[in-house]
Design a protein around this motif. Structure first.
Motif, PDB file in Angstrom:
ATOM      1  N   MET A 249     -18.083 -17.808   8.169  1.00 39.70           N
ATOM      2  CA  MET A 249     -18.789 -19.079   8.102  1.00 39.70           C
ATOM      3  C   MET A 249     -18.161 -20.092   9.062  1.00 39.70           C
ATOM      4  SD  MET A 249     -15.999 -19.481   6.219  1.00 39.70           S
ATOM      5  CE  MET A 249     -16.154 -18.779   4.588  1.00 39.70           C
ATOM      6  N   GLN A 250     -18.823 -21.237   9.244  1.00 38.65           N
ATOM      7  CA  GLN A 250     -18.283 -22.305  10.077  1.00 38.65           C
ATOM      8  C   GLN A 250     -17.078 -22.927   9.381  1.00 38.65           C
ATOM      9  OE1 GLN A 250     -19.532 -23.012  13.129  1.00 38.65           O
ATOM     10  NE2 GLN A 250     -17.916 -24.516  13.501  1.00 38.65           N
ATOM     11  N   LEU A 251     -15.964 -23.085  10.124  1.00 29.86           N
ATOM     12  CA  LEU A 251     -14.731 -23.587   9.525  1.00 29.86           C
ATOM     13  C   LEU A 251     -14.325 -24.919  10.136  1.00 29.86           C
ATOM     14  CD1 LEU A 251     -12.647 -20.279   9.541  1.00 29.86           C
ATOM     15  CD2 LEU A 251     -13.776 -21.320   7.570  1.00 29.86           C
ATOM     16  N   MET A 252     -13.544 -25.670   9.349  1.00 35.83           N
ATOM     17  CA  MET A 252     -12.962 -26.896   9.873  1.00 35.83           C
ATOM     18  C   MET A 252     -11.956 -26.549  10.970  1.00 35.83           C
ATOM     19  SD  MET A 252     -12.235 -29.127   6.419  1.00 35.83           S
ATOM     20  CE  MET A 252     -11.122 -27.868   5.799  1.00 35.83           C
ATOM     21  N   ALA A 253     -11.833 -27.427  11.952  1.00 38.69           N
ATOM     22  CA  ALA A 253     -10.931 -27.158  13.070  1.00 38.69           C
ATOM     23  C   ALA A 253      -9.473 -27.340  12.660  1.00 38.69           C
ATOM     24  CB  ALA A 253     -11.278 -28.070  14.245  1.00 38.69           C
ATOM     25  N   ALA A 254      -9.165 -28.440  11.984  1.00 40.36           N
ATOM     26  CA  ALA A 254      -7.773 -28.766  11.653  1.00 40.36           C
ATOM     27  C   ALA A 254      -7.408 -28.267  10.265  1.00 40.36           C
ATOM     28  CB  ALA A 254      -7.555 -30.273  11.755  1.00 40.36           C
ATOM     29  N   CYS A 255      -7.175 -26.979  10.134  1.00 39.46           N
ATOM     30  CA  CYS A 255      -6.777 -26.431   8.835  1.00 39.46           C
ATOM     31  C   CYS A 255      -6.018 -25.122   9.042  1.00 39.46           C
ATOM     32  CB  CYS A 255      -7.985 -26.205   7.926  1.00 39.46           C
ATOM     33  SG  CYS A 255      -9.134 -24.936   8.510  1.00 39.46           S
ATOM     34  N   LYS A 256      -5.182 -24.802   8.065  1.00 37.88           N
ATOM     35  CA  LYS A 256      -4.500 -23.519   8.071  1.00 37.88           C
ATOM     36  C   LYS A 256      -5.408 -22.496   7.413  1.00 37.88           C
ATOM     37  CE  LYS A 256       0.167 -25.452   7.806  1.00 37.88           C
ATOM     38  NZ  LYS A 256       1.436 -25.494   7.012  1.00 37.88           N
ATOM     39  N   ARG A 257      -5.298 -21.235   7.858  1.00 37.25           N
ATOM     40  CA  ARG A 257      -6.156 -20.188   7.318  1.00 37.25           C
ATOM     41  C   ARG A 257      -5.328 -18.986   6.946  1.00 37.25           C
ATOM     42  NH1 ARG A 257      -9.165 -21.710  12.661  1.00 37.25           N
ATOM     43  NH2 ARG A 257     -10.387 -23.470  11.911  1.00 37.25           N
ATOM     44  N   SER A 258      -5.749 -18.304   5.892  1.00 36.86           N
ATOM     45  CA  SER A 258      -5.024 -17.124   5.441  1.00 36.86           C
ATOM     46  C   SER A 258      -5.992 -16.176   4.751  1.00 36.86           C
ATOM     47  CB  SER A 258      -3.910 -17.538   4.470  1.00 36.86           C
ATOM     48  OG  SER A 258      -3.164 -16.424   4.053  1.00 36.86           O
ATOM     49  N   LEU A 259      -5.800 -14.865   4.988  1.00 35.05           N
ATOM     50  CA  LEU A 259      -6.661 -13.847   4.390  1.00 35.05           C
ATOM     51  C   LEU A 259      -5.999 -13.213   3.178  1.00 35.05           C
ATOM     52  CD1 LEU A 259      -8.163 -11.799   7.376  1.00 35.05           C
ATOM     53  CD2 LEU A 259      -9.418 -13.184   5.733  1.00 35.05           C
ATOM     54  N   GLY A 260      -6.818 -12.747   2.247  1.00 33.80           N
ATOM     55  CA  GLY A 260      -6.326 -12.017   1.089  1.00 33.80           C
ATOM     56  C   GLY A 260      -7.457 -11.253   0.431  1.00 33.80           C
ATOM     57  N   VAL A 261      -7.179 -10.653  -0.712  1.00 28.07           N
ATOM     58  CA  VAL A 261      -8.170  -9.850  -1.430  1.00 28.07           C
ATOM     59  C   VAL A 261      -8.091 -10.179  -2.916  1.00 28.07           C
ATOM     60  CG1 VAL A 261      -8.945  -7.528  -2.025  1.00 28.07           C
ATOM     61  CG2 VAL A 261      -8.005  -7.973   0.251  1.00 28.07           C
ATOM     62  N   ILE A 262      -9.243 -10.431  -3.525  1.00 28.28           N
ATOM     63  CA  ILE A 262      -9.327 -10.618  -4.978  1.00 28.28           C
ATOM     64  C   ILE A 262     -10.438  -9.728  -5.503  1.00 28.28           C
ATOM     65  CG2 ILE A 262      -9.941 -12.196  -6.840  1.00 28.28           C
ATOM     66  CD1 ILE A 262      -8.604 -14.417  -5.423  1.00 28.28           C
ATOM     67  N   ASN A 263     -10.114  -8.892  -6.485  1.00 30.65           N
ATOM     68  CA  ASN A 263     -11.096  -8.011  -7.122  1.00 30.65           C
ATOM     69  C   ASN A 263     -11.891  -7.199  -6.101  1.00 30.65           C
ATOM     70  OD1 ASN A 263     -10.301  -9.012  -9.603  1.00 30.65           O
ATOM     71  ND2 ASN A 263     -11.944 -10.525  -9.711  1.00 30.65           N
ATOM     72  N   GLY A 264     -11.214  -6.719  -5.065  1.00 31.85           N
ATOM     73  CA  GLY A 264     -11.855  -5.879  -4.067  1.00 31.85           C
ATOM     74  C   GLY A 264     -12.672  -6.619  -3.034  1.00 31.85           C
ATOM     75  N   CYS A 265     -12.678  -7.962  -3.080  1.00 36.69           N
ATOM     76  CA  CYS A 265     -13.449  -8.763  -2.126  1.00 36.69           C
ATOM     77  C   CYS A 265     -12.512  -9.496  -1.167  1.00 36.69           C
ATOM     78  CB  CYS A 265     -14.325  -9.790  -2.852  1.00 36.69           C
ATOM     79  SG  CYS A 265     -15.644  -9.075  -3.852  1.00 36.69           S
ATOM     80  N   LEU A 266     -12.923  -9.570   0.079  1.00 36.91           N
ATOM     81  CA  LEU A 266     -12.142 -10.296   1.073  1.00 36.91           C
ATOM     82  C   LEU A 266     -12.204 -11.784   0.779  1.00 36.91           C
ATOM     83  CD1 LEU A 266     -10.566  -9.461   3.653  1.00 36.91           C
ATOM     84  CD2 LEU A 266     -12.579 -10.159   4.961  1.00 36.91           C
ATOM     85  N   CYS A 267     -11.038 -12.462   0.849  1.00 39.09           N
ATOM     86  CA  CYS A 267     -10.966 -13.891   0.584  1.00 39.09           C
ATOM     87  C   CYS A 267     -10.292 -14.599   1.750  1.00 39.09           C
ATOM     88  CB  CYS A 267     -10.186 -14.175  -0.696  1.00 39.09           C
ATOM     89  SG  CYS A 267     -11.039 -13.652  -2.197  1.00 39.09           S
ATOM     90  N   LEU A 268     -10.687 -15.853   1.958  1.00 39.45           N
ATOM     91  CA  LEU A 268     -10.141 -16.668   3.034  1.00 39.45           C
ATOM     92  C   LEU A 268      -9.814 -18.051   2.498  1.00 39.45           C
ATOM     93  CD1 LEU A 268      -9.659 -17.162   6.150  1.00 39.45           C
ATOM     94  CD2 LEU A 268     -12.013 -18.023   6.184  1.00 39.45           C
ATOM     95  N   SER A 269      -8.590 -18.515   2.757  1.00 39.28           N
ATOM     96  CA  SER A 269      -8.231 -19.872   2.377  1.00 39.28           C
ATOM     97  C   SER A 269      -8.274 -20.763   3.598  1.00 39.28           C
ATOM     98  CB  SER A 269      -6.828 -19.917   1.767  1.00 39.28           C
ATOM     99  OG  SER A 269      -5.846 -19.672   2.756  1.00 39.28           O
ATOM    100  N   THR A 270      -8.773 -21.985   3.421  1.00 42.08           N
ATOM    101  CA  THR A 270      -8.732 -23.017   4.453  1.00 42.08           C
ATOM    102  C   THR A 270      -8.019 -24.206   3.832  1.00 42.08           C
ATOM    103  OG1 THR A 270     -10.926 -23.826   3.787  1.00 42.08           O
ATOM    104  CG2 THR A 270     -10.836 -22.230   5.590  1.00 42.08           C
ATOM    105  N   THR A 271      -6.849 -24.548   4.343  1.00 39.56           N
ATOM    106  CA  THR A 271      -6.036 -25.566   3.701  1.00 39.56           C
ATOM    107  C   THR A 271      -5.568 -26.638   4.683  1.00 39.56           C
ATOM    108  OG1 THR A 271      -3.942 -24.400   4.069  1.00 39.56           O
ATOM    109  CG2 THR A 271      -5.172 -23.832   2.090  1.00 39.56           C
ATOM    110  N   THR A 272      -5.392 -27.836   4.134  1.00 41.36           N
ATOM    111  CA  THR A 272      -4.748 -28.937   4.834  1.00 41.36           C
ATOM    112  C   THR A 272      -3.476 -29.275   4.066  1.00 41.36           C
ATOM    113  OG1 THR A 272      -5.913 -30.653   3.587  1.00 41.36           O
ATOM    114  CG2 THR A 272      -7.009 -29.786   5.559  1.00 41.36           C
ATOM    115  N   THR A 273      -2.808 -30.356   4.433  1.00 44.73           N
ATOM    116  CA  THR A 273      -1.564 -30.718   3.743  1.00 44.73           C
ATOM    117  C   THR A 273      -1.815 -31.230   2.338  1.00 44.73           C
ATOM    118  OG1 THR A 273      -1.678 -32.934   4.725  1.00 44.73           O
ATOM    119  CG2 THR A 273      -0.365 -31.266   5.884  1.00 44.73           C
ATOM    120  N   SER A 274      -3.052 -31.601   2.006  1.00 46.35           N
ATOM    121  CA  SER A 274      -3.313 -32.199   0.699  1.00 46.35           C
ATOM    122  C   SER A 274      -4.307 -31.437  -0.162  1.00 46.35           C
ATOM    123  CB  SER A 274      -3.825 -33.632   0.874  1.00 46.35           C
ATOM    124  OG  SER A 274      -5.019 -33.650   1.640  1.00 46.35           O
ATOM    125  N   SER A 275      -5.080 -30.526   0.430  1.00 48.79           N
ATOM    126  CA  SER A 275      -6.071 -29.805  -0.370  1.00 48.79           C
ATOM    127  C   SER A 275      -6.420 -28.489   0.296  1.00 48.79           C
ATOM    128  CB  SER A 275      -7.344 -30.646  -0.538  1.00 48.79           C
ATOM    129  OG  SER A 275      -7.973 -30.842   0.703  1.00 48.79           O
TER     130      SER A 275
END
Length: 231
Positions: free
Chosen positions: A107-133
């Motif tokens: 999907m379209q992502l915010m430019a200024a954010c940290k990103r990390s991949l993982g897996v939950i219940n067999g599904c691919l997951c992606l985190s998009t984080t800033t310093t506060s949320s």
């Protein structure tokens, strides 16, 4: 400068466990500090007890984002994040063929954010984080870009608990369907976030050493050849 990440998967066509190493060798040029000189992918076969070169690419157009090890789906598909100045992509490496296959739709992502991949219940997951949320996304249908859903949103209220949502650990406890284990890397800690509560109840994980990193594993009754049982 070198960026290295590993991934572990199972090649069911050849009944072989494989360790994949992705290495980006970057330029020391101050003008282009993020320029990747070459990318090398090595695969270790447990059956053959040898490493082999799967790929070596000169001047790839993007750079490996080393946030954690490769995210494994369907036992044989390993995923890493790559980015350049304009966009981010999820690359998929198939341990059956020892080759990259088509990228996972994103999907379209915010430019200024940290990103990390993982897996939950067999599904691919992606985190998009800033310093506060931060937001944790889940890909419900592996083939469809439209199936990315927002699993939960960690709000800035976390700041009142002296936490910064810097990296997910992608883990639900066995007794709960609502709490997820998150990593507070900047402050060396782990905590549970309750996605079933309006503001997300936080519970710190006590009596653990300073947290640097970690990975998830799946228990098995089958012992890997050459391995030993750990109690």
């Amino acid at each position: 400068m070198v960026s290295i990440s590993f991934g572990f998967g199972f090649d069911d066509l050849n009944d072989d466990y494989k360790l994949v190493r992705v290495t980006d060798v970057k330029s020391f040029n101050q003008i282009l500090p993020k320029h990747v000189v070459y990318r090398e992918v090595m695969v270790y076969s447990l059956n053959q007890s040898t490493w082999k070169l799967a790929e070596r690419v000169k001047d790839p157009i993007d750079s490996l984002m080393v946030t954690q090890n490769g995210a494994l789906i369907k036992n044989h598909l390993l995923h890493w994040l790559f980015s350049d100045s304009d966009h981010c992509r999820i690359g998929c490496f198939d341990t059956r063929s020892d080759k990259w296959v088509r990228d996972v739709p994103l999907m379209q992502l915010m430019a200024a954010c940290k990103r990390s991949l993982g897996v939950i219940n067999g599904c691919l997951c992606l985190s998009t984080t800033t310093t506060s949320s931060g937001i944790l996304w889940m890909l419900k249908d592996y083939e469809a870009k439209e199936s990315w859903i927002k699993l939960f949103h960690v709000t800035p209220l976390l700041s009142s608990h002296s936490f910064q949502f810097t990296q997910p650990f992608f883990c639900f406890p066995r007794e709960s369907k609502y709490e997820v284990l998150l990593a507070n890397v900047d402050r060396d800690g782990l905590f549970w976030f309750d996605i079933g509560q309006p503001y997300g109840r936080i519970k710190s994980v006590k009596r653990i050493p300073a947290f640097v990193g970690g990975c998830l594993f799946t228990e098995s009754l089958v012992q890997i050849r050459g391995g030993r049982h750990i109690t």
